[in-house]
Design a protein around this motif. Structure first.
Motif, mmCIF file in Angstrom:
data_model
loop_
_atom_site.group_PDB
_atom_site.id
_atom_site.type_symbol
_atom_site.label_atom_id
_atom_site.label_comp_id
_atom_site.label_asym_id
_atom_site.label_seq_id
_atom_site.Cartn_x
_atom_site.Cartn_y
_atom_site.Cartn_z
ATOM 1 N N HIS A 162 -10.572 -2.876 -5.085
ATOM 2 C CA HIS A 162 -9.307 -2.628 -5.791
ATOM 3 C C HIS A 162 -8.258 -2.022 -4.863
ATOM 4 C CE1 HIS A 162 -10.915 -2.992 -9.981
ATOM 5 N NE2 HIS A 162 -12.042 -2.641 -9.391
ATOM 6 N N PHE A 163 -6.980 -2.297 -5.189
ATOM 7 C CA PHE A 163 -5.882 -1.701 -4.446
ATOM 8 C C PHE A 163 -4.712 -1.360 -5.365
ATOM 9 C CE2 PHE A 163 -7.942 -4.625 -1.460
ATOM 10 C CZ PHE A 163 -8.147 -3.811 -0.359
ATOM 11 N N PHE A 164 -4.075 -0.225 -5.080
ATOM 12 C CA PHE A 164 -2.695 0.050 -5.473
ATOM 13 C C PHE A 164 -1.900 0.060 -4.170
ATOM 14 C CE2 PHE A 164 -3.791 2.966 -9.337
ATOM 15 C CZ PHE A 164 -3.855 1.867 -10.177
ATOM 16 N N VAL A 165 -0.733 -0.570 -4.163
ATOM 17 C CA VAL A 165 0.142 -0.520 -2.990
ATOM 18 C C VAL A 165 1.536 -0.142 -3.480
ATOM 19 C CG1 VAL A 165 0.921 -1.693 -0.904
ATOM 20 C CG2 VAL A 165 -1.212 -2.420 -2.010
ATOM 21 N N THR A 166 2.067 0.960 -2.931
ATOM 22 C CA THR A 166 3.366 1.460 -3.382
ATOM 23 C C THR A 166 4.279 1.721 -2.190
ATOM 24 O OG1 THR A 166 2.486 3.728 -3.385
ATOM 25 C CG2 THR A 166 2.440 2.536 -5.476
ATOM 26 N N HIS A 167 5.571 1.612 -2.466
ATOM 27 C CA HIS A 167 6.605 1.915 -1.459
ATOM 28 C C HIS A 167 7.869 2.272 -2.225
ATOM 29 C CE1 HIS A 167 9.739 1.182 1.587
ATOM 30 N NE2 HIS A 167 8.793 1.511 2.461
ATOM 31 N N PRO A 168 8.659 3.208 -1.719
ATOM 32 C CA PRO A 168 9.856 3.640 -2.471
ATOM 33 C C PRO A 168 10.834 2.521 -2.804
ATOM 34 C CG PRO A 168 9.392 5.170 -0.670
ATOM 35 C CD PRO A 168 8.465 4.013 -0.483
ATOM 36 N N ASP A 169 10.861 1.465 -1.983
ATOM 37 C CA ASP A 169 11.861 0.412 -2.177
ATOM 38 C C ASP A 169 11.316 -0.853 -2.823
ATOM 39 O OD1 ASP A 169 13.717 2.069 -0.918
ATOM 40 O OD2 ASP A 169 13.206 1.280 1.071
ATOM 41 N N THR A 170 10.059 -0.806 -3.286
ATOM 42 C CA THR A 170 9.467 -2.000 -3.891
ATOM 43 C C THR A 170 8.759 -1.638 -5.196
ATOM 44 O OG1 THR A 170 7.273 -1.806 -2.878
ATOM 45 C CG2 THR A 170 9.003 -2.898 -1.566
ATOM 46 N N PRO A 217 10.693 -6.683 -4.611
ATOM 47 C CA PRO A 217 11.722 -5.645 -4.701
ATOM 48 C C PRO A 217 11.836 -5.037 -6.096
ATOM 49 C CG PRO A 217 12.721 -7.826 -4.644
ATOM 50 C CD PRO A 217 11.259 -8.031 -4.384
ATOM 51 N N LEU A 218 12.451 -3.869 -6.143
ATOM 52 C CA LEU A 218 12.750 -3.227 -7.420
ATOM 53 C C LEU A 218 13.661 -4.116 -8.243
ATOM 54 C CD1 LEU A 218 13.494 0.377 -6.070
ATOM 55 C CD2 LEU A 218 11.360 -0.426 -7.103
ATOM 56 N N VAL A 219 13.627 -3.938 -9.552
ATOM 57 C CA VAL A 219 14.480 -4.694 -10.457
ATOM 58 C C VAL A 219 15.585 -3.768 -10.956
ATOM 59 C CG1 VAL A 219 14.593 -5.965 -12.638
ATOM 60 C CG2 VAL A 219 12.576 -6.178 -11.157
ATOM 61 N N SER A 274 4.193 -5.639 3.889
ATOM 62 C CA SER A 274 5.560 -6.077 4.176
ATOM 63 C C SER A 274 6.309 -6.350 2.891
ATOM 64 C CB SER A 274 5.547 -7.352 5.038
ATOM 65 O OG SER A 274 5.076 -8.448 4.274
ATOM 66 N N GLY A 275 7.608 -6.570 3.024
ATOM 67 C CA GLY A 275 8.402 -7.063 1.915
ATOM 68 C C GLY A 275 8.326 -8.576 1.874
ATOM 69 N N LEU A 276 9.075 -9.179 0.956
ATOM 70 C CA LEU A 276 9.050 -10.639 0.848
ATOM 71 C C LEU A 276 9.622 -11.311 2.094
ATOM 72 C CD1 LEU A 276 10.078 -11.254 -2.872
ATOM 73 C CD2 LEU A 276 7.797 -11.279 -1.852
ATOM 74 N N ASP A 277 10.426 -10.581 2.847
ATOM 75 C CA ASP A 277 11.003 -11.139 4.077
ATOM 76 C C ASP A 277 10.042 -11.094 5.258
ATOM 77 O OD1 ASP A 277 10.951 -8.428 4.529
ATOM 78 O OD2 ASP A 277 13.120 -8.189 4.741
ATOM 79 N N VAL A 326 9.059 -8.490 6.843
ATOM 80 C CA VAL A 326 9.283 -7.328 7.695
ATOM 81 C C VAL A 326 8.308 -6.218 7.293
ATOM 82 C CG1 VAL A 326 10.931 -5.551 8.393
ATOM 83 C CG2 VAL A 326 11.697 -7.910 8.045
ATOM 84 N N PRO A 327 7.531 -5.679 8.253
ATOM 85 C CA PRO A 327 6.576 -4.614 7.918
ATOM 86 C C PRO A 327 7.272 -3.415 7.276
ATOM 87 C CG PRO A 327 6.155 -5.457 10.112
ATOM 88 C CD PRO A 327 7.460 -6.060 9.673
ATOM 89 N N LEU A 328 6.570 -2.782 6.348
ATOM 90 C CA LEU A 328 7.111 -1.634 5.632
ATOM 91 C C LEU A 328 6.422 -0.359 6.094
ATOM 92 C CD1 LEU A 328 7.303 -3.031 1.986
ATOM 93 C CD2 LEU A 328 9.219 -2.598 3.530
ATOM 94 N N ALA A 329 7.205 0.566 6.632
ATOM 95 C CA ALA A 329 6.689 1.899 6.948
ATOM 96 C C ALA A 329 6.659 2.741 5.680
ATOM 97 C CB ALA A 329 7.570 2.568 7.998
ATOM 98 N N ASN A 330 5.743 3.696 5.642
ATOM 99 C CA ASN A 330 5.627 4.653 4.534
ATOM 100 C C ASN A 330 5.187 4.013 3.222
ATOM 101 O OD1 ASN A 330 6.468 6.899 6.129
ATOM 102 N ND2 ASN A 330 8.564 6.139 5.962
ATOM 103 N N ALA A 331 4.552 2.850 3.309
ATOM 104 C CA ALA A 331 3.863 2.308 2.135
ATOM 105 C C ALA A 331 2.524 3.031 2.004
ATOM 106 C CB ALA A 331 3.649 0.813 2.274
ATOM 107 N N VAL A 332 2.074 3.234 0.785
ATOM 108 C CA VAL A 332 0.771 3.860 0.559
ATOM 109 C C VAL A 332 -0.168 2.820 -0.057
ATOM 110 C CG1 VAL A 332 -0.517 5.634 -0.689
ATOM 111 C CG2 VAL A 332 1.716 6.174 0.306
ATOM 112 N N VAL A 333 -1.279 2.595 0.616
ATOM 113 C CA VAL A 333 -2.307 1.667 0.137
ATOM 114 C C VAL A 333 -3.496 2.491 -0.336
ATOM 115 C CG1 VAL A 333 -3.764 -0.299 0.693
ATOM 116 C CG2 VAL A 333 -1.559 -0.023 1.854
#
Length: 317
Positions: free
Chosen positions: A226-234, A292-294, A141-144, A146-153
Motif C-alpha cells: 500500500h501507498f499514500f503519496v502526498t505533496h503540497p501542490d498535488t 494537480p489540485l482542483v 513527479s507531476g503529470l509533466d 518533473v520530479p517533485l521535492a518534498n513529496a511524502v511516500v
C-alpha cells in the motif's frame, strides 16, 4: 407472504417519523441519507419477502461485524471501496483530469505515525526468516514528468504470514514493522528497504468470512504493498501495487487490482552492502505521477477512522 405494504401511507409516515424528515431540527444531510437507506431497506424487505428470522439474523450479524471490528474489511470485500474509486475515476473524467498513477483502495490496515525519513527508509524492523529482502524504489513527479521535492511516500504491507503490524493477532510484530514514510529530495526519489510480503485472508471465524461463505466467495488477497503519496501542490494518491506472479492478482476478494499497478520484479545482488539480510534481493521500480489540485483544493483526501500512533512513534525515536 405476498403482501406488499411499502407504498402505504402508514409505512411512508413511519419512515418520515423515524428519520425526523420534514422538520428543521437535526442534520438535514444525515436525515436525507438515513431516510433513503431505510426506505431502500423497507422496500427490499417487501420485494424479497424477507422473514422476521432473516431480519433478526441480519441484525445479529451487524452486532458480530462490530464486535469483530471488520466493517471496513467487509466494505472492501463487498466492493464498496472499489465502487467509490470508480466514482472518483468518473468524476476525474468529467473534470477532464487525465493521467497520473491509478488510484485503488486504501483497505482497513493503515497506521498513522511512521517516522518520515529523507529519501530512504528501512522498514523491516522485525526478523522474518520466511521473507526475502525487497527494495521498492522510484520517483515521484507531476503529470509533466518533473520530479517533485518534498513529496511524502508512505508504505505499509504484510509480513510472510500475511499479518500487518499493530493488527497482528500473534503479537509478534512491533507497531511499525513493515511501515514507513519517505520525503523526497530535489530528484523526487524514494526508496523502501523491506521484505517480500505475501497475500492474506480474512479471519476465518470473522464476520466478513461468514458472509463470504454464504456467497460462496473466498476472502483472499494477492501479495501487495500500500501507498499514500502526498505533496503540497498535488492531490493525495491512495494506491497499492501487486507483486508480479501472484496467482490471485486477478482474483482479489477486494477488487483492488489494476493493470498499471503490477510492476515487474527484478532479481538483484549486492544486498549486503545495502544492509539487507541477504546479498540476493528482489527489486521493484515504481514511479508515481501525481495530479494537480482542483481549484486549489485536494479533493482526494478521505476522512475515515484510522489508527494513529504518532505519539508512540515520536517516543520510540
Amino acid at each position: 407472504m405476498s403482501v406488499k405494504i411499502f407504498e402505504t401511507n402508514e409505512v411512508q409516515e413511519l419512515l418520515k417519523a423515524a428519520t425526523n424528515l420534514g422538520t428543521a431540527e437535526g442534520n438535514a444531510r444525515a436525515k436525507a441519507i438515513t431516510h433513503r437507506l431505510l426506505s431502500d431497506l423497507f422496500r427490499a424487505i417487501d420485494e424479497l419477502d424477507m422473514t422476521p428470522d432473516e431480519i433478526w439474523a441480519g441484525v445479529n450479524y451487524l452486532n458480530k461485524l462490530g464486535q469483530d471490528g471488520e466493517a471496513a474489511l467487509l466494505a472492501a470485500g463487498l466492493g464498496l471501496e472499489k465502487f467509490l474509486d470508480l466514482r472518483m475515476d468518473a468524476a476525474d473524467r468529467e473534470a477532464e483530469i487525465h493521467g497520473g498513477t491509478p488510484r485503488t483502495i486504501e483497505g482497513p490496515l493503515y497506521v498513522a505515525g511512521a517516522l518520515v525519513r529523507d529519501g530512504v527508509s528501512r522498514i523491516d524492523l522485525d526478523a522474518d526468516a520466511a521473507a526475502g529482502p525487497l527494495i521498492i524504489r522510484g520517483t515521484v513527479s507531476g503529470l509533466d514528468g518533473v520530479p517533485l521535492a518534498n513529496a511524502v511516500v508512505e508504505c505499509w504491507h504484510a509480513n510472510s504470514s500475511g499479518f500487518y503490524s499493530h493488527f497482528d493477532p500473534t503479537g509478534a510484530q512491533s507497531d511499525f514493522n513493515l511501515r514507513g514514510a519517505v520525503k523526497t529530495g530535489a530528484d523526487g526519489k524514494y526508496e523502501f528497504r523491506t521484505l517480500m510480503p505475501v497475500g492474506y485472508g480474512c479471519p476465518p471465524q470473522g464476520a466478513t468470512q461468514q458472509l463470504l461463505d454464504l456467497l460462496a466467495r473466498h476472502g483472499n488477497r494477492p501479495a501487495h504493498v500500500h501507498f499514500f503519496v502526498t505533496h503540497p501542490d498535488t492531490r493525495k494518491l491512495t494506491t497499492q501495487i501487486n507483486i508480479e506472479g501472484d496467482p490471485l492478482i486477478w482474483d482479489d476478494f477486494a477488487y483492488a487490482t489494476r493493470e498499471d499497478l503490477i510492476p515487474h520484479v527484478t532479481e538483484r545482488t549486492g544486498g549486503k552492502a545495502l544492509g539487507l539480510k541477504d546479498d540476493g534481493y528482489k527489486e521493484i521500480e515504481f514511479n508515481f505521477a501525481l495530479t494537480p489540485l482542483v481549484a486549489g483544493v485536494d479533493n482526494q483526501r478521505v476522512s475515515r477512522a484510522r489508527v494513529d500512533l504518532t505519539e508512540s512513534a515520536l517516543q520510540a525515536s
